[in-house]
Design an enzyme around this catalytic site. Structure first.
Site, PDB file in Angstrom:
ATOM      1  N   THR A 119      15.007  93.345 -24.381  1.00  0.00           N
ATOM      2  CA  THR A 119      16.255  92.582 -24.449  1.00  0.00           C
ATOM      3  C   THR A 119      16.306  91.768 -25.725  1.00  0.00           C
ATOM      4  O   THR A 119      17.294  91.806 -26.474  1.00  0.00           O
ATOM      5  CB  THR A 119      16.389  91.659 -23.220  1.00  0.00           C
ATOM      6  OG1 THR A 119      16.523  92.457 -22.044  1.00  0.00           O
ATOM      7  CG2 THR A 119      17.607  90.756 -23.353  1.00  0.00           C
ATOM      8  N   ALA A 120      15.245  91.018 -25.986  1.00  0.00           N
ATOM      9  CA  ALA A 120      15.216  90.170 -27.181  1.00  0.00           C
ATOM     10  C   ALA A 120      15.277  91.005 -28.457  1.00  0.00           C
ATOM     11  O   ALA A 120      16.084  90.735 -29.360  1.00  0.00           O
ATOM     12  CB  ALA A 120      13.960  89.304 -27.171  1.00  0.00           C
ATOM     13  N   GLY A 132      13.773  95.473 -19.731  1.00  0.00           N
ATOM     14  CA  GLY A 132      12.616  94.602 -19.809  1.00  0.00           C
ATOM     15  C   GLY A 132      12.923  93.393 -20.678  1.00  0.00           C
ATOM     16  O   GLY A 132      13.886  93.382 -21.443  1.00  0.00           O
ATOM     17  N   CYS A 133      12.090  92.369 -20.567  1.00  0.00           N
ATOM     18  CA  CYS A 133      12.349  91.125 -21.296  1.00  0.00           C
ATOM     19  C   CYS A 133      12.150  91.288 -22.805  1.00  0.00           C
ATOM     20  O   CYS A 133      12.997  90.851 -23.594  1.00  0.00           O
ATOM     21  CB  CYS A 133      11.461  90.016 -20.753  1.00  0.00           C
ATOM     22  SG  CYS A 133       9.709  90.440 -20.585  1.00  0.00           S
ATOM     23  N   TYR A 134      11.068  91.913 -23.211  1.00  0.00           N
ATOM     24  CA  TYR A 134      10.836  92.119 -24.646  1.00  0.00           C
ATOM     25  C   TYR A 134      11.940  92.979 -25.282  1.00  0.00           C
ATOM     26  O   TYR A 134      12.468  92.622 -26.347  1.00  0.00           O
ATOM     27  CB  TYR A 134       9.482  92.783 -24.877  1.00  0.00           C
ATOM     28  CG  TYR A 134       8.276  91.889 -24.789  1.00  0.00           C
ATOM     29  CD1 TYR A 134       8.147  90.767 -25.603  1.00  0.00           C
ATOM     30  CD2 TYR A 134       7.223  92.184 -23.922  1.00  0.00           C
ATOM     31  CE1 TYR A 134       7.017  89.955 -25.545  1.00  0.00           C
ATOM     32  CE2 TYR A 134       6.089  91.388 -23.854  1.00  0.00           C
ATOM     33  CZ  TYR A 134       5.986  90.272 -24.663  1.00  0.00           C
ATOM     34  OH  TYR A 134       4.866  89.479 -24.604  1.00  0.00           O
TER      35      TYR A 134
END
Length: 335
Positions: A153-154, A149-151
């Site tokens: 990853t960060a 997911g994007c969150y």
């Protein structure tokens, strides 16, 4: 050229995949599945792709159209890859799935965070978690990858190296992250209309956002995660707080962890989402606050880039034995 089939091509991530593949030296889009847009030209939903795909139409789902594919990229809502698993795996070609279906380690964890039983638990162990900076070798050897997911990853890009180095307490980590509205997908809702987001910022998913599970699984820490929606199209800024175990230089630890990584930049400057726009880049920094004994670590990515389509393509390149950065940029569009 290798033939690519894209599921969910009519969405924001699907459009970004098509944009990136248009500039890829070794890949070409063979089929663009878009159930809600079947029969419409690609340019009707993605006008910026009109020159790259002048005659391309979205296709209704038909497993037979996967014949001849060398790569399958699925950008579907969670649950859909489980439902279509037999059709997607039948060709025996590399599959990168952006849905949450096969990211977590167990069916029990999936049910806990997604509120429904997993339909294909026997397949979970066959998927590799697709964060190349941590699992590059496993991705190269896999034919089934679940992109993060994007969150997560960060957050995981800054948290995992610090936890592995033993400089932060793994318990009680706080992640506050803000995302652009494209992270909610193309479908409009009361919360994503212009009037709801313009000049506004709000938290959501308090205490139980599903991406918490990925953050804990990959970082090895206990995370309290609060996502926020901000009035911008794309980008994620994750600010992470953790108790330091003692004096340390977290910036130096991150710099060493990512030395030589083409898509991760570690520096003193405080990251901004705009730096990563349109790219597969991640910008990181970290500080140790001696007064409070806390470490603050920050990451900025493009949620449609490194947080989705870019990372999917990075994984696909590894799986296909291509240059890992083919078709991808590590430079954002600014201003």
């Amino acid at each position: 050229m290798l033939n690519v089939s894209i599921l969910g091509a009519s969405g924001y991530v699907g459009g970004e995949l098509m944009r990136l593949i248009a500039g890829h030296p070794d890949l070409a889009v063979a089929v663009a599945f878009g159930a809600s847009a079947a029969g419409k030209p690609v340019s009707a939903l993605h006008p910026h792709l009109a020159l790259a795909y002048p005659d391309r139409m979205f296709e209704a789902w038909d497993a037979g159209l996967l014949a001849g594919s060398d790569l399958i990229l699925a950008a579907l809502p969670h649950g859909e890859t489980q439902r279509l698993a037999d059709d997607l795996l039948a060709p025996g070609v590399p599959l990168v799935d952006l849905g949450a279906d096969f990211r977590l380690d167990s069916a029990a964890e999936y049910e806990r965070w997604y509120g429904e039983p997993h339909a294909r638990p026997e397949l979970i162990a066959s998927f590799t978690y697709g964060l190349p900076e941590f699992f590059r070798d496993a991705i190269r050897q896999s034919k089934r990858v679940a992109a993060p997911g994007c969150y997560p990853t960060a957050a995981n890009l800054v948290l995992r190296p610090l936890i592995e180095a033993g400089v932060i307490e793994p318990q009680g980590i706080v992640v506050d992250a803000a995302s652009g509205v494209s992270g909610a997908g193309r479908g409009a809702s009361a919360g994503t209309h212009y009037c709801a987001i313009e000049g506004n910022m709000r938290a959501y998913g308090l205490l139980n956002h599903r991406h918490t599970a990925e953050m804990e699984m990959v970082s090895g820490g206990q995370v309290l995660f609060t996502p926020h929606l901000v009035p911008m199209s794309r980008g994620i800024l994750a600010t992470c707080y953790a108790k330091a175990t003692g004096p340390c230089d977290p910036l130096a630890i991150l710099a060493e962890a990512y030395a030589g990584e083409r898509f991760v930049h570690v520096g003193e400057a405080l990251p901004e989402t705009k730096w990563a726009t349109g790219s597969n880049a991640a910008f990181l920094t970290a500080r140790h606050d001696q007064r409070t004994g806390m470490i603050v670590a920050i990451a900025a990515i493009d949620n449609l880039g490194k947080g989705a389509a870019g990372q999917m393509l990075q994984c696909a390149n590894l799986m296909l034995g291509l240059d890992e950065g083919a078709g991808l940029s590590n430079t954002g569009i600014y201003p």
